[in-house]
Design an enzyme around this catalytic site. Structure first.
Site, PDB file in Angstrom:
ATOM      1  N   HIS A   1      95.031  28.788  45.234  1.00 42.89           N
ATOM      2  CA  HIS A   1      96.201  28.179  44.571  1.00 42.89           C
ATOM      3  C   HIS A   1      95.867  27.480  43.258  1.00 42.89           C
ATOM      4  O   HIS A   1      96.766  27.206  42.463  1.00 42.89           O
ATOM      5  CB  HIS A   1      96.881  27.161  45.495  1.00 42.89           C
ATOM      6  CG  HIS A   1      97.487  27.750  46.717  1.00 42.89           C
ATOM      7  ND1 HIS A   1      98.391  28.783  46.676  1.00 42.89           N
ATOM      8  CD2 HIS A   1      97.322  27.459  48.033  1.00 42.89           C
ATOM      9  CE1 HIS A   1      98.759  29.102  47.912  1.00 42.89           C
ATOM     10  NE2 HIS A   1      98.119  28.326  48.750  1.00 42.89           N
TER      11      HIS A   1
HETATM   12 ZN   LIG Z   1      97.281  29.238  53.135  1.00 47.30          ZN
END
Ligand SMILES: [Zn+2]
Length: 374
Positions: free
Chosen positions: A135
């Site tokens: 992320h």
């Molecule tokens: Zn995850």
């Protein structure tokens, strides 16, 4: 031919911990190591353990900005820093903790050590259970991730002229990596994840397919709540296999987040770890190197078992690989011990999941497949 396998780990990693109340638990890597060591899968012919090295500044700057790296270093160990906070460092998801900077560099460096082992033909398969922090953005900490090791590894491999297939089976969209290569056609990203309408980070719909030269090289496979093994594999075989065949990668980078397993406290898919084994067996059938990283997985016990199983499949331990056959065959119930039992799927669950999965498959076939002549 015998596979050369490298498991990335060192005790140095155990010095660092996310805050105790945080769901991301770095102890998972140690526990995976314990299991695979007990199975004889850390040594022996073809298999070795390799320590991570902290990612260097030059390596980190291939993806992250100087401003971000400076803020991450400055904030590490302190409680609060306004510049860092503006880049997501010091939020509940990405808290500041002692050694945050050192840990992030070491965990990411492990994945890069793996990429180098593949580039020098010293390893065919690599697993860094401390990696997979998909992320993180160039100037953004996000979703428990500070340094995007998998994006960095894809960049390193692509810089050496490799065609990279990034596959992300974490239950969350692999946004940091997908957007890093959104306009590139030398790295294809395929992310399987839970429907972004109900799950962080809220991106990864079928219509996000890349732009410019990268159009068709970003593939998103959102899956409905309750997706079970058979439905997942149907999507995998219908989408990933033909695209991999068309793309003809030189190397795979696999983010193997285990939060798609049934019982994960942060998500709502209904998989068993047999899916992870099947996916890896499919990748192995292409006979290209695989750099596997960890990722999410918040039911610690299930995550650790899934990753130990994944490593045993990667090493070839479940096909009677002569490198470890003698050790493994002596213990007949080892694999049953790592594999989850099949889950019973109700008619109601089938009726709610399968049509949605089929709609996703159709949407991707319509938008992406023609770009690859499929
Ligand atoms: Zn995850």
């Amino acid at each position: 031919m015998m596979r050369k396998s490298a498991f990335i780990y060192s005790k140095e990693l155990e010095k660092y911990h996310y805050p105790p109340e945080h769901p991301f638990n770095a102890i998972r890597a140690r526990k995976v190591r314990e299991i695979v060591e007990s199975l004889g899968l850390l040594s022996g012919e073809g298999i070795r353990e390799v320590p991570p090295k902290p990612a260097t500044r030059v390596e980190l700057k291939k993806f992250h900005t100087a401003r971000y790296l400076h803020a991450l270093k400055t904030a590490s160990g302190k409680h609060w820093d306004s510049d860092a906070l503006s880049m997501g460092i010091g939020t509940p998801d990405c808290p500041i903790f002692d050694g945050m900077y050192e840990y992030s560099l070491l965990a990411a460096g492990g994945t890069l050590v793996g990429a180098k082992l593949i580039l020098t033909n010293e390893a065919d398969v690599v697993f860094n259970p401390s990696g997979g922090l998909h992320h993180a953005g160039p100037e953004r900490a996000s979703g428990f991730c500070y340094i995007n090791d998998v994006a960095l590894a894809c960049i390193m491999l692509a810089e050496q002229g490799k065609r990279v297939l990034y596959l992300d089976v974490d239950v969350h969209h692999g946004d940091g990596v997908a957007y890093a290569f959104y306009e590139r056609c030398d790295v294809m990203t395929i992310s399987f994840h839970e429907n972004p309408r109900v799950l962080f980070p809220g991106t990864g719909f079928t219509n996000e397919i890349g732009e410019g030269e990268g159009k068709g090289y970003c593939v998103n496979v959102p899956l409905p709540i309750g997706t079970y093994d058979e439905a997942y594999m149907k999507a995998f075989e219908a989408i990933a296999l033909p695209l991999i065949g068309a793309f003809k990668p030189d190397v795979f980078v696999l983010q193997s987040g285990a939060d798609a397993l049934a019982g994960d406290p942060l998500a709502h898919l209904h998989l068993t770890n047999n899916v992870y084994a099947e996916v890896i067996n499919h990748l192995l059938s292409f006979q290209k190197p695989i750099l596997m990283a960890g990722g999410g997985g918040y039911n610690i016990e299930n995550t650790v078992r899934a990753w130990a199983l994944a490593w045993s499949v990667l090493c070839g331990a479940d096909t009677g690989n002569p490198a470890v056959g003698g050790v493994m065959l002596a213990n007949t119930d080892w694999q049953g011990g790592l594999r989850d039992r099949t889950l019973v799927i109700s008619d109601q669950q089938r009726d709610s999941v399968m049509p949605a999965v089929e709609a996703t498959i159709d949407a991707i076939k319509l938008k992406v497949f023609p770009i690859h002549g499929l």
